[in-house]
Scaffold this motif. Sequence first.
Motif, mmCIF file in Angstrom:
data_model
loop_
_atom_site.group_PDB
_atom_site.id
_atom_site.type_symbol
_atom_site.label_atom_id
_atom_site.label_comp_id
_atom_site.label_asym_id
_atom_site.label_seq_id
_atom_site.Cartn_x
_atom_site.Cartn_y
_atom_site.Cartn_z
ATOM 1 N N VAL A 116 -4.078 -0.205 -9.481
ATOM 2 C CA VAL A 116 -2.928 -1.636 -8.302
ATOM 3 C C VAL A 116 -3.451 -2.377 -6.975
ATOM 4 C CG1 VAL A 116 -0.547 -0.896 -7.002
ATOM 5 C CG2 VAL A 116 -1.477 0.300 -8.871
ATOM 6 N N VAL A 117 -3.856 -3.151 -7.368
ATOM 7 C CA VAL A 117 -3.497 -4.002 -6.049
ATOM 8 C C VAL A 117 -3.110 -4.642 -4.650
ATOM 9 C CG1 VAL A 117 -3.916 -6.691 -5.670
ATOM 10 C CG2 VAL A 117 -5.901 -5.095 -7.300
ATOM 11 N N ALA A 118 -3.366 -4.403 -3.404
ATOM 12 C CA ALA A 118 -2.350 -5.009 -2.443
ATOM 13 C C ALA A 118 -2.768 -6.079 -1.942
ATOM 14 C CB ALA A 118 -2.653 -4.129 -1.883
ATOM 15 N N ILE B 50 0.893 -1.447 0.488
ATOM 16 C CA ILE B 50 0.313 -0.232 -0.478
ATOM 17 C C ILE B 50 1.347 0.731 -0.437
ATOM 18 C CG2 ILE B 50 -1.980 1.406 1.364
ATOM 19 C CD1 ILE B 50 -2.491 -1.564 2.254
ATOM 20 N N ARG B 51 2.224 1.431 0.765
ATOM 21 C CA ARG B 51 2.384 2.678 1.326
ATOM 22 C C ARG B 51 3.221 2.370 -0.091
ATOM 23 N NH1 ARG B 51 6.808 3.908 5.731
ATOM 24 N NH2 ARG B 51 4.702 4.842 6.769
ATOM 25 N N LEU B 52 3.752 1.563 -0.966
ATOM 26 C CA LEU B 52 4.940 1.966 -2.653
ATOM 27 C C LEU B 52 3.636 2.738 -3.359
ATOM 28 C CD1 LEU B 52 7.618 0.920 -3.857
ATOM 29 C CD2 LEU B 52 6.351 -1.319 -4.144
ATOM 30 N N ALA B 53 2.392 1.419 -3.806
ATOM 31 C CA ALA B 53 1.736 2.360 -4.546
ATOM 32 C C ALA B 53 1.444 3.561 -4.258
ATOM 33 C CB ALA B 53 0.201 1.244 -4.236
ATOM 34 N N ALA C 177 -5.151 12.000 -7.439
ATOM 35 C CA ALA C 177 -4.311 11.180 -8.006
ATOM 36 C C ALA C 177 -4.928 9.559 -7.722
ATOM 37 C CB ALA C 177 -3.043 11.840 -7.608
ATOM 38 N N MET C 178 -5.466 9.703 -6.419
ATOM 39 C CA MET C 178 -5.677 7.877 -6.545
ATOM 40 C C MET C 178 -7.378 8.031 -5.598
ATOM 41 S SD MET C 178 -3.266 6.002 -4.170
ATOM 42 C CE MET C 178 -2.274 4.962 -5.393
ATOM 43 N N ALA C 179 -8.012 6.731 -5.697
ATOM 44 C CA ALA C 179 -8.476 6.389 -5.309
ATOM 45 C C ALA C 179 -8.303 4.981 -4.362
ATOM 46 C CB ALA C 179 -10.378 6.593 -6.198
ATOM 47 N N VAL C 180 -9.333 4.650 -3.120
ATOM 48 C CA VAL C 180 -8.487 3.464 -2.165
ATOM 49 C C VAL C 180 -9.542 2.999 -1.890
ATOM 50 C CG1 VAL C 180 -7.582 2.647 -0.355
ATOM 51 C CG2 VAL C 180 -6.235 4.606 -1.529
ATOM 52 N N VAL C 181 -9.842 1.472 -2.672
ATOM 53 C CA VAL C 181 -11.222 0.943 -2.200
ATOM 54 C C VAL C 181 -10.495 -0.491 -1.365
ATOM 55 C CG1 VAL C 181 -12.708 -1.323 -3.257
ATOM 56 C CG2 VAL C 181 -12.633 1.308 -4.344
ATOM 57 N N THR D 274 -4.984 6.701 -10.531
ATOM 58 C CA THR D 274 -5.050 5.317 -10.353
ATOM 59 C C THR D 274 -5.887 4.822 -9.467
ATOM 60 O OG1 THR D 274 -2.461 5.881 -10.060
ATOM 61 C CG2 THR D 274 -2.969 3.507 -9.472
ATOM 62 N N LEU D 275 -6.234 3.647 -9.130
ATOM 63 C CA LEU D 275 -7.006 3.449 -8.316
ATOM 64 C C LEU D 275 -6.180 1.762 -7.416
ATOM 65 C CD1 LEU D 275 -9.686 1.684 -7.102
ATOM 66 C CD2 LEU D 275 -10.115 0.474 -8.911
ATOM 67 N N LEU D 276 -6.084 2.034 -6.506
ATOM 68 C CA LEU D 276 -5.524 1.168 -5.204
ATOM 69 C C LEU D 276 -6.734 0.339 -4.697
ATOM 70 C CD1 LEU D 276 -3.446 -0.151 -3.520
ATOM 71 C CD2 LEU D 276 -3.193 1.856 -2.131
ATOM 72 N N VAL D 277 -6.352 -0.243 -5.100
ATOM 73 C CA VAL D 277 -7.555 -1.528 -4.242
ATOM 74 C C VAL D 277 -6.998 -2.950 -3.017
ATOM 75 C CG1 VAL D 277 -9.458 -3.512 -4.700
ATOM 76 C CG2 VAL D 277 -9.396 -1.972 -6.314
ATOM 77 N N ASP D 278 -7.573 -2.565 -2.398
ATOM 78 C CA ASP D 278 -6.980 -3.466 -0.794
ATOM 79 C C ASP D 278 -7.478 -4.550 -0.906
ATOM 80 O OD1 ASP D 278 -5.876 -4.205 1.734
ATOM 81 O OD2 ASP D 278 -5.904 -3.116 2.645
ATOM 82 N N GLU D 279 -6.965 -5.641 -1.269
ATOM 83 C CA GLU D 279 -8.015 -7.169 -1.137
ATOM 84 C C GLU D 279 -7.288 -8.446 -0.251
ATOM 85 O OE1 GLU D 279 -8.796 -7.404 -5.967
ATOM 86 O OE2 GLU D 279 -7.035 -8.938 -5.182
#
Length: 348
Positions: A205-207, A97-100, A149-153, A182-187
């Motif tokens: 980006v998936v984590a 997550i941090r890297l993304a 810049a990013m959305a987090v789900v 960029t969409l960051l998806v925490d799975e």
Amino acid sequence: MDPDTVEALRAASESDPHVDADGRVPHGSSDDPNLLDFSANTNPAVPTGAARVFSAAFASSRSYPADDYAGFRTAAAEFVDCDPQQVIPTAGGLEAIRLAIQTTVRAGESVLVPTPSFGEYAREVRLQGGEPSFVRHDALLDSDPAPHAMAVVCNPNNPTGESYDAAALRAFADRCRAADTTLLVDEAFLGFTDEPSLAGREGVVVARSLTKLFGLPGVRTGYAVASGAARDRLATARRAWSMSEPAAALGAHCYRDDDFVERTRERVDTERARMRERLATRFDVYPSDAPFLLFEVTDASVDDVLLTARERGIALRDARTFRGLDSHVRVAVRTPADDDRLLEALDV
């Protein structure tokens, strides 16, 4: 980190009850051996042979690991159905997550962050000098991603437990891509369901990690998945030797144990339904697709519920530390015997 960012984090800690004096976010988990821990959502079981694989890899720890992590990448890619080259190994899901965020968000930019949800998203955004734009988790997919810049789900969302509709999430991913957001998806919890991963989708980006599904939080094994320019940024920024050799070997072993995953899903589905029915006789319980249940306390104070459970040998998660929750508790779904102890302790 520049001094202005450090000062901003300290200022946030003074005004935000969801972080401590160092800008740290509170989490579940108890290290008291006398307490049965329902405060952390990790699997109480681990795959057969996990300890043997970890121990067997000790000898290789005398040398630096091969930095391509080919075996781990292949196993992880098969699990989420993506290309192994799209897998970026990290020391746990939070590092992914941090890297993304680190490779996407610049100072002054805003990021759509769900609430209530995992508190580390906002912290990581602030570490980059960005500004979290909080949106209710169940309304986030209706948001316009263009200004951000990013959305987090978080899918399923922590601490509420609901999964997003797969078609709606894919549509939101398409809107993010069209807006160059960029969409960051925490799975972290998606492996407990049979829902497909968004791993490998353009602009996403998936984590993921071994922490929850495989019950191995202390090993610190995780990864990000991305394609195109996002993948190149992650691969460039990733620290050399970002995962230990035993962790990589254990990860490859776990991701190939399909029977363990299936047994875990069946147990969690059965126990979660049973627990929800019993808890609902006293509390307002949220629907959940995850290995935990969130409920609102209406017949007592949260402090009383937490204290009573602790006196009976059980640690619960005080969910008031999540933004937007003020009378809530979260409990993990464990084994039938453990869950019986919890239900008895809560008088349901």
